[in-house]
Design a protein around this motif. Structure first.
Motif, short mmCIF file in Angstrom:
data_model
loop_
_atom_site.label_atom_id
_atom_site.label_comp_id
_atom_site.label_asym_id
_atom_site.label_seq_id
_atom_site.Cartn_x
_atom_site.Cartn_y
_atom_site.Cartn_z
N GLN A 33 -9.08 4.79 -2.85
CA GLN A 33 -7.69 4.77 -2.54
C GLN A 33 -7.38 5.59 -4.33
N THR A 34 -6.40 5.83 -3.58
CA THR A 34 -5.41 6.61 -4.68
C THR A 34 -4.25 5.73 -4.55
N PHE A 35 -3.68 5.55 -5.69
CA PHE A 35 -1.91 4.65 -6.45
C PHE A 35 -1.57 5.71 -6.73
N MET A 36 0.24 6.56 -6.26
CA MET A 36 0.79 7.33 -7.14
C MET A 36 1.63 6.47 -8.29
N THR A 37 0.64 5.84 -8.78
CA THR A 37 2.15 5.38 -9.46
C THR A 37 2.76 5.61 -10.74
N GLY A 84 -1.11 -3.68 -3.75
CA GLY A 84 -2.10 -3.10 -2.73
C GLY A 84 -3.17 -2.83 -3.13
N ARG A 121 0.65 -1.71 0.27
CA ARG A 121 0.04 0.04 0.00
C ARG A 121 1.17 1.51 -0.10
N VAL A 122 2.27 1.28 -0.14
CA VAL A 122 3.09 2.45 0.12
C VAL A 122 2.80 3.47 -0.93
N THR A 123 2.35 3.12 -1.92
CA THR A 123 2.03 4.38 -2.72
C THR A 123 0.38 4.93 -2.63
N GLN A 124 -0.23 4.25 -2.27
CA GLN A 124 -0.93 4.48 -2.28
C GLN A 124 -1.00 6.34 -0.05
N TRP A 125 0.22 5.34 0.43
CA TRP A 125 0.09 6.02 1.85
C TRP A 125 0.83 6.95 0.91
N LEU A 126 1.19 7.03 -0.48
CA LEU A 126 2.46 8.30 -0.45
C LEU A 126 1.44 9.29 -1.03
N PHE A 127 0.15 8.95 -1.84
CA PHE A 127 -0.98 10.01 -1.48
C PHE A 127 -2.16 10.27 -0.62
N LEU A 180 3.42 -3.11 -8.24
CA LEU A 180 3.16 -2.52 -6.65
C LEU A 180 1.92 -2.00 -6.71
N LEU A 229 5.15 8.63 -10.07
CA LEU A 229 6.06 7.62 -9.64
C LEU A 229 7.20 7.14 -10.93
#
Lengths: 321, 321
Positions: free
Chosen positions: B173-177, B264, A221-227, B260, B180
């Motif tokens: 949920q938002t992912f910064m994919t 998540g 879930r790291v990139t979710q937590w980043l946002f 990734l 990044l």
């Protein structure tokens, strides 16, 4: 200068962005230290000698020759001269065996570039990896503790984790933690939400520790937590106001990045196993707090002390041969 | 122009970096489409009307008034005028209820800005999050399938995953994919190793699929694998030479980032659950391949079709009220 009388050799750590130089006594004590930002990335192979003389020229005697022992990216293919990688597993006392002498005009300089280490993929779990500079710090650890067995973490732009058994480097991994942190902190949407953090502040410390714990439980879930850092800045009334808000969010980003590295590096490692940290003091203390959060004790060795011990070990070997 | 005779309303998707405009018939058919790079990030609140007229001015009749329905960042606090977030859970047909009219000089324009959605932390597992623009695409899905239940993924700079139950958005949920990926591909040490990839190439496709699988099994090792792209470029003789080498490494980076996100977003989701993808065709096909690798079927809805259906739905609601 009286120090001239005692100058025995020159220690150099020549990285991508920085050149750090120490004059050393025969007993391997530091006499003086200088640094510049003339790192390997800004130099072509013919510019190294002049760049070095700019820094050390006034330390040299008019006659006599001085050993200059260099570790780091100056020995890369695009550096002063290539000191080809040694392959792991590797005994760290043996780094000097891979040293090369670059072309030098000034007769007062006897320069040797130490090699980096490379690791090839194999069936035992090793993955392709490289290091240049950190191997000399590991050699410094082994110089003081020849039988060292355990895991060593060298935090930084490209953090290294090495596994040593009775002084021999078995394998290592690199994590892009520092580079990723900087890209996210300065060039992503998160940059608007962040200030410099301070883990001495209770709220920052709590944000850091919580992030380490979160990401170690659910690394995917790291990139979710980043946002979520951005969304939290917009919506979370529980966050403190003012400067400390941005500091807490930066501490969370730091905790997410370091926690992610630890979750990867400590996968399959016994809880309670002690980790040896080699690096700058404040960064090592940040890692020590993250390790403690995950149940791992640690000890810290200053990176300057380690690199000088490693360069001194290499000089001793070179002069015996 | 004959199209003038049929122009009924104007659809606008005004994002951070781009302005996209469509003229629409009363039957919600596209008559014409234009785009510019005059995104919200480059405009102050007083510049929106002129920026819009630059694009649509020659489409307007000299008399009469036309509806302009706008979604995206133009409705943010720093935009034309703020259309405050609606909170989830939210019925997507109700977006129009949060629409606001910005100040407009030209009497021919009747502009409404649609709101984004926000999510607050709660005990059921919701985390702080925001979206602006994607909610209108989700509304477009619901316009066609009012009873839609399932997971929707909208890939992009900040990829969104939404869970809908009979047309109501429960959480997201938002992912910064995407952000990044771009930072790593263009501004990190990896940039030297990469070329544009092409998943139609067998070697690229294999590199992508392997990366998705690797990171879904051990997500905590993602930043190790990131550096491994660089180390592999230096050391791995199994990699093809030439342009395709960099393309395969780029495909691996893309697979690591998308894998990734999927690890998540699909944590705790039944294998075989179908995912609805809304986005640009080529990006959705990349996600579909990653989903298939992890055992999830998918379907694809074009994002232009979705956003136009969402804007049309909102216009219908506004004109009924």
């Amino acid at each position: 200068m009286t120090t001239h009388k005692r100058l025995a050799w020159i220690a150099v750590d020549w990285g991508s962005s920085n050149l750090r130089v120490w004059t050393m006594s025969d007993a391997d004590e530091v006499l003086a230290h200088r640094g510049t930002e003339r790192g390997m990335l800004g130099l072509t192979s013919t510019q190294y000698e002049a760049a070095l003389l700019d820094v050390v020229g006034d330390w040299l005697m008019s006659d006599g020759q001085v050993d200059v022992i260099v570790c780091g990216m100056a020995g890369a293919r695009q550096g002063w001269r290539e000191a080809p990688y040694l392959a792991v597993p590797a005994r760290l006392e043996a780094l000097a065996e891979g040293a090369v002498a670059p072309p030098v005009q000034d007769p007062r300089l006897r320069v040797r570039l130490l090699p980096g280490l490379c690791q090839r993929y194999d069936e035992t779990g090793r993955e392709f990896d490289v290091m240049r500079g950190e191997e000399t710090q590991l050699a410094g650890l082994v110089a003081h503790e020849p039988e060292f067995t355990g895991r060593v973490c060298l935090p930084g732009t490209h953090a290294k984790w090495a596994r040593l058994v009775t002084g021999e480097l078995q394998d290592f991994q690199t994590f892009m933690t520092g580079e990723l942190y900087r890209l996210l902190a300065h060039q992503s949407v998160l940059s608007h939400s962040l200030r410099e953090d301070d883990l001495a502040d209770t709220a920052c410390r709590e944000a850091f520790v919580t992030a380490v714990r979160d990401v170690s439980i659910k690394p995917a879930r790291v990139t979710q937590w980043l946002f979520g850092i951005r969304a939290g800045d917009l919506l979370d009334e529980r966050l403190p106001a003012g400067e400390v808000r941005g500091a807490c969010l930066a501490a969370r980003l730091s905790g997410l990045m370091i926690g992610l590295e630890l979750a990867g590096a400590l996968d399959g490692v016994d809880e309670n196993e002690r980790v040896c940290l080699i690096g700058a003091k404040s960064l090592c203390h940040r890692y020590a707090l993250a390790l403690e959060t995950l149940g791992h004790p640690s000890r810290v060795i200053d990176s300057e002390r380690a690199v000088l011990a490693g360069l001194a070990l290499a000089r001793g070997t070179l002069n015996r041969n």
